[in-house]
Design a protein around this motif. Structure first.
Motif, mmCIF file in Angstrom:
data_model
loop_
_atom_site.group_PDB
_atom_site.id
_atom_site.type_symbol
_atom_site.label_atom_id
_atom_site.label_comp_id
_atom_site.label_asym_id
_atom_site.label_seq_id
_atom_site.Cartn_x
_atom_site.Cartn_y
_atom_site.Cartn_z
ATOM 1 N N ASN A 75 0.872 -1.164 0.000
ATOM 2 C CA ASN A 75 0.000 0.000 0.000
ATOM 3 C C ASN A 75 0.916 1.222 0.000
ATOM 4 O OD1 ASN A 75 -1.347 2.265 1.321
ATOM 5 N ND2 ASN A 75 -2.950 0.846 1.908
ATOM 6 N N ARG A 76 0.529 2.278 -0.711
ATOM 7 C CA ARG A 76 1.448 3.434 -0.774
ATOM 8 C C ARG A 76 0.831 4.693 -0.176
ATOM 9 N NH1 ARG A 76 3.501 2.024 -6.435
ATOM 10 N NH2 ARG A 76 3.801 4.227 -6.854
ATOM 11 N N SER A 77 -0.067 4.513 0.813
ATOM 12 C CA SER A 77 -0.671 5.699 1.432
ATOM 13 C C SER A 77 0.379 6.527 2.167
ATOM 14 C CB SER A 77 -1.806 5.300 2.360
ATOM 15 O OG SER A 77 -1.368 4.332 3.276
ATOM 16 N N GLY A 138 2.997 -6.817 -13.772
ATOM 17 C CA GLY A 138 3.831 -5.630 -13.900
ATOM 18 C C GLY A 138 4.484 -5.150 -12.619
ATOM 19 N N TYR A 139 4.230 -5.865 -11.509
ATOM 20 C CA TYR A 139 4.937 -5.542 -10.268
ATOM 21 C C TYR A 139 5.808 -6.709 -9.814
ATOM 22 C CZ TYR A 139 1.902 -1.425 -9.785
ATOM 23 O OH TYR A 139 1.253 -0.235 -9.981
ATOM 24 N N GLY A 140 5.979 -7.690 -10.688
ATOM 25 C CA GLY A 140 6.871 -8.816 -10.371
ATOM 26 C C GLY A 140 8.236 -8.569 -11.014
ATOM 27 N N ALA A 171 6.865 -5.468 -19.025
ATOM 28 C CA ALA A 171 7.543 -4.225 -19.418
ATOM 29 C C ALA A 171 6.856 -3.008 -18.806
ATOM 30 C CB ALA A 171 7.580 -4.118 -20.935
ATOM 31 N N HIS A 172 6.715 -3.039 -17.480
ATOM 32 C CA HIS A 172 6.121 -1.916 -16.740
ATOM 33 C C HIS A 172 7.234 -0.971 -16.278
ATOM 34 C CE1 HIS A 172 3.107 -0.698 -13.296
ATOM 35 N NE2 HIS A 172 3.214 0.241 -14.214
ATOM 36 N N ALA A 173 8.351 -1.570 -15.841
ATOM 37 C CA ALA A 173 9.518 -0.795 -15.395
ATOM 38 C C ALA A 173 10.735 -1.695 -15.538
ATOM 39 C CB ALA A 173 9.338 -0.383 -13.937
ATOM 40 N N VAL A 208 3.048 -2.679 -22.845
ATOM 41 C CA VAL A 208 4.372 -2.082 -22.598
ATOM 42 C C VAL A 208 4.172 -0.640 -22.152
ATOM 43 C CG1 VAL A 208 6.600 -1.453 -23.619
ATOM 44 C CG2 VAL A 208 5.403 -3.487 -24.456
ATOM 45 N N PHE A 209 4.896 -0.216 -21.122
ATOM 46 C CA PHE A 209 4.920 1.191 -20.730
ATOM 47 C C PHE A 209 6.033 1.852 -21.543
ATOM 48 C CE2 PHE A 209 5.561 4.291 -16.896
ATOM 49 C CZ PHE A 209 4.873 5.282 -17.571
ATOM 50 N N CYS A 210 5.645 2.501 -22.630
ATOM 51 C CA CYS A 210 6.597 3.123 -23.551
ATOM 52 C C CYS A 210 6.765 4.577 -23.126
ATOM 53 C CB CYS A 210 6.033 3.009 -24.972
ATOM 54 S SG CYS A 210 7.079 3.751 -26.237
ATOM 55 N N GLY A 236 -0.759 -0.738 -25.276
ATOM 56 C CA GLY A 236 0.345 0.019 -24.691
ATOM 57 C C GLY A 236 -0.072 1.151 -23.790
ATOM 58 N N HIS A 237 0.743 1.380 -22.739
ATOM 59 C CA HIS A 237 0.673 2.628 -21.971
ATOM 60 C C HIS A 237 1.452 3.637 -22.817
ATOM 61 C CE1 HIS A 237 -0.265 -0.003 -18.587
ATOM 62 N NE2 HIS A 237 -0.466 1.038 -17.821
ATOM 63 N N MET A 238 0.741 4.537 -23.480
ATOM 64 C CA MET A 238 1.390 5.407 -24.466
ATOM 65 C C MET A 238 1.106 6.869 -24.207
ATOM 66 S SD MET A 238 2.964 3.344 -26.393
ATOM 67 C CE MET A 238 3.019 1.594 -26.748
ATOM 68 N N GLU A 239 2.101 7.697 -24.483
ATOM 69 C CA GLU A 239 1.989 9.171 -24.439
ATOM 70 C C GLU A 239 1.362 9.657 -23.130
ATOM 71 O OE1 GLU A 239 3.186 9.467 -27.524
ATOM 72 O OE2 GLU A 239 2.136 7.965 -28.719
ATOM 73 N N GLN A 240 1.765 9.048 -22.005
ATOM 74 C CA GLN A 240 1.206 9.490 -20.713
ATOM 75 C C GLN A 240 1.913 10.744 -20.193
ATOM 76 O OE1 GLN A 240 1.681 6.844 -17.325
ATOM 77 N NE2 GLN A 240 0.464 8.146 -15.997
ATOM 78 N N LEU A 241 3.238 10.743 -20.268
ATOM 79 C CA LEU A 241 4.004 11.846 -19.677
ATOM 80 C C LEU A 241 4.659 12.703 -20.754
ATOM 81 C CD1 LEU A 241 5.695 9.624 -16.925
ATOM 82 C CD2 LEU A 241 3.618 10.992 -16.673
ATOM 83 N N ALA A 313 -6.774 1.293 -12.109
ATOM 84 C CA ALA A 313 -6.618 1.041 -10.665
ATOM 85 C C ALA A 313 -5.208 0.546 -10.341
ATOM 86 C CB ALA A 313 -7.648 0.010 -10.231
ATOM 87 N N ASN A 314 -4.453 1.357 -9.602
ATOM 88 C CA ASN A 314 -3.089 0.979 -9.200
ATOM 89 C C ASN A 314 -2.687 1.790 -7.978
ATOM 90 O OD1 ASN A 314 -0.908 3.148 -9.783
ATOM 91 N ND2 ASN A 314 -2.169 3.248 -11.624
ATOM 92 N N PRO A 315 -1.696 1.293 -7.210
ATOM 93 C CA PRO A 315 -1.383 1.966 -5.939
ATOM 94 C C PRO A 315 -0.612 3.269 -6.082
ATOM 95 C CG PRO A 315 0.133 0.148 -6.316
ATOM 96 C CD PRO A 315 -0.894 0.085 -7.415
ATOM 97 N N GLY A 316 -0.026 3.522 -7.257
ATOM 98 C CA GLY A 316 0.841 4.688 -7.384
ATOM 99 C C GLY A 316 0.160 5.915 -7.955
ATOM 100 N N THR A 317 -0.658 5.731 -8.979
ATOM 101 C CA THR A 317 -1.178 6.907 -9.686
ATOM 102 C C THR A 317 -2.697 6.925 -9.859
ATOM 103 O OG1 THR A 317 -0.882 5.830 -11.831
ATOM 104 C CG2 THR A 317 0.968 7.131 -11.024
ATOM 105 N N SER A 318 -3.375 5.864 -9.436
ATOM 106 C CA SER A 318 -4.837 5.869 -9.579
ATOM 107 C C SER A 318 -5.477 4.880 -8.595
ATOM 108 C CB SER A 318 -5.227 5.523 -11.024
ATOM 109 O OG SER A 318 -6.590 5.792 -11.252
HETATM 110 N N1 DI6 Z 1 1.716 4.442 -15.618
HETATM 111 C C1 DI6 Z 1 1.329 4.815 -14.400
HETATM 112 O O1 DI6 Z 1 0.854 5.885 -14.130
HETATM 113 C C2 DI6 Z 1 1.465 3.682 -13.490
HETATM 114 N N2 DI6 Z 1 2.030 2.708 -14.350
HETATM 115 C C3 DI6 Z 1 2.140 3.183 -15.557
HETATM 116 O O2 DI6 Z 1 2.558 2.542 -16.477
HETATM 117 C C4 DI6 Z 1 2.297 3.876 -12.260
HETATM 118 C C5 DI6 Z 1 2.268 2.638 -11.430
HETATM 119 C C6 DI6 Z 1 2.818 2.818 -10.040
HETATM 120 O O3 DI6 Z 1 3.336 3.883 -9.680
HETATM 121 O O4 DI6 Z 1 2.710 1.861 -9.266
#
Ligand code: DI6
Ligand code: FE
Length: 402
Positions: A75-77, A138-140, A171-173, A208-210, A236-241, A313-318
């Motif tokens: 948990n990342r609270s 993606g967390y293993g 390929a998450h990280a 893949v988180f590209c 793909g996780h694309m063009e997020q940042l 739904a994820n512990p870091g950003t949503s």
């Molecule tokens: N984009 C995100 O915002 C999350 N993963 C991804 O590919 C971050 C996941 C985390 O911080 O646990």
């Protein structure tokens, strides 16, 4: 098994058709797991068949959450609190926080512990009317722990009446062990993890988180090629940042969906429109990260790119486990109409998973995956939050009260 869901207002959401497609006061005939007929009139004439009275509630296709990271350890609270007390992210990361904290907690959890911790989150989604959930690994970030996550994700459907679609996101990280040799990790994914996931039928797609902080365009392409070689679909996780061109790459490989896409440009939109790839918007992460770059909704509309909507739904950003909240955020943050929001969690979400031929709309021959709502107006599903509207779900032809 043959029964009738009677006395309901049906919102069909068929992919090619316009509007909500409402049939007032109708009844739906269900045989085994399929919709076999839709009749006008609240009740059937032949009452020898088992009838469930819907009491004039609204029935939509069962909601589909097409992008989640529901299975994870820890948990990342604590990080949330640190961040809001002014501790910079770099310092949190140095203390082993961020995605690495979840990787460590996930690696040290057993399959049973992962299932146990995911169930309350899954219950949140179910309460919001969800009948199908996509879950990513993606967390293993190694063979055994990625496989363990996928096993836990699959096993959730033995504990709750819900359908699970699994996606391999090795390929998450780049894992800590491979920081100095990320290409070796890409080879491990392509040569070992993808074949194993395929062999054990643990995933139907590869993601893949590209991104500059994750995997490059070249690395992403290698992983896509391996996925295709083993007969898995891609997304793909694309063009997020930043804008990476990952969406065009995904389109070139006929990917199912590109997700996040705040930084998608018009060339990318055109590529999606030509390949039929779905644009999945994730307003929870946009909100939680206080992102200001808007996804190109107007261009997506202009070029008829199907838009899906999901929790991420994820512990870091949503850290959100309610799909109707995302419908509301899709409207309030991205300017979607309530109809587009509902399309985004039904027929278009089904397309984002490649399951639209049998679910995501109410039609004869489709699987009986339905959600019953305590309202008469479909816009209500996006409009209200916290005033629980989902009453019951039908999953694979079986009726379940919420
Ligand atoms: N984009 C995100 O915002 C999350 N993963 C991804 O590919 C971050 C996941 C985390 O911080 O646990
Ligand atoms: Fe995600």
């Amino acid at each position: 098994m043959h029964w009738i869901l009677a006395n309901v207002h049906i919102v069909s959401m068929k992919p090619g058709a316009e509007g909500y497609q409402v049939s007032d006061c109708a009844h739906i005939e269900i045989s085994n797991n399929k919709i076999t007929a839709i009749h006008p009139g609240a009740f059937p004439e032949d009452l020898s068949v088992e009838v469930i009275n819907g009491h004039q509630c609204l029935v939509t296709p069962g909601l589909i959450d097409c992008h989640t990271h529901l299975v994870y350890g820890g948990n990342r609270s604590n990080e949330f609190e640190m961040r809001l007390n002014g501790v910079p992210y770099t310092e949190i990361a140095k203390k082993g926080g961020g995605i690495l904290a979840t990787v460590n907690a996930t690696r040290s959890a057993s399959v049973e512990e992962l299932i146990e911790s995911a169930l309350p989150r899954l219950d949140g989604l179910i309460k919001s009317g969800v009948t199908t959930v996509e879950i990513k690994s993606g967390y293993g970030l190694n063979l055994n722990d990625e496989i363990k996550m996928l096993r836990a994700a699959k096993a959730l459907s033995l504990h709750r009446p819900v359908k699970i679609e699994t996606t391999l996101l090795a390929a998450h990280a780049v894992p800590p062990e491979y920081q100095q040799a990320p290409d070796d990790y890409v080879s491990l994914i392509c040569d070992t993890i993808i074949p194993r996931a395929r062999e054990e039928h643990l995933a139907s797609a590869v993601d893949v988180f590209c991104e500059s902080i994750a995997f490059s365009l070249e690395q992403t392409e290698k992983i896509f090629q391996a996925a295709i070689k083993y007969g898995l679909k891609i997304k793909g996780h694309m063009e997020q940042l930043t804008h990476s061109g990952g969406s065009e790459l995904t389109a070139r490989y006929q990917g199912l969906s590109v997700d996040h896409i705040e930084y998608l440009d018009e060339k990318g939109v055109l590529a999606l429109s030509q390949s039929g790839t779905v644009a999945t918007l994730l307003p929870g992460a946009f909100y939680f990260l206080r992102e200001t770059q808007q996804p190109p909704v107007k261009q997506l509309r202009e070029h008829n790119v199907p838009i899906a909507l999901s929790t991420d739904a994820n512990p870091g950003t949503s850290p959100f486990y309610d799909l109707t909240l995302m419908m509301n955020m899709g409207c309030t943050l991205f300017g979607l109409t309530p109809e587009e929001s509902l399309r985004g969690v039904t027929c278009n979400a089904a397309k984002a998973l490649g399951i639209h031929h049998h679910t995501g709309a109410i039609d004869i021959g489709m699987t009986a995956d339905l959600t019953l709502w305590d309202t008469s107006d479909p816009a209500d599903l996006s409009y209200q939050f916290g005033n629980q509207k989902a009453l019951a779900r039908v999953v694979d032809g079986h009726y379940h009260q919420i």
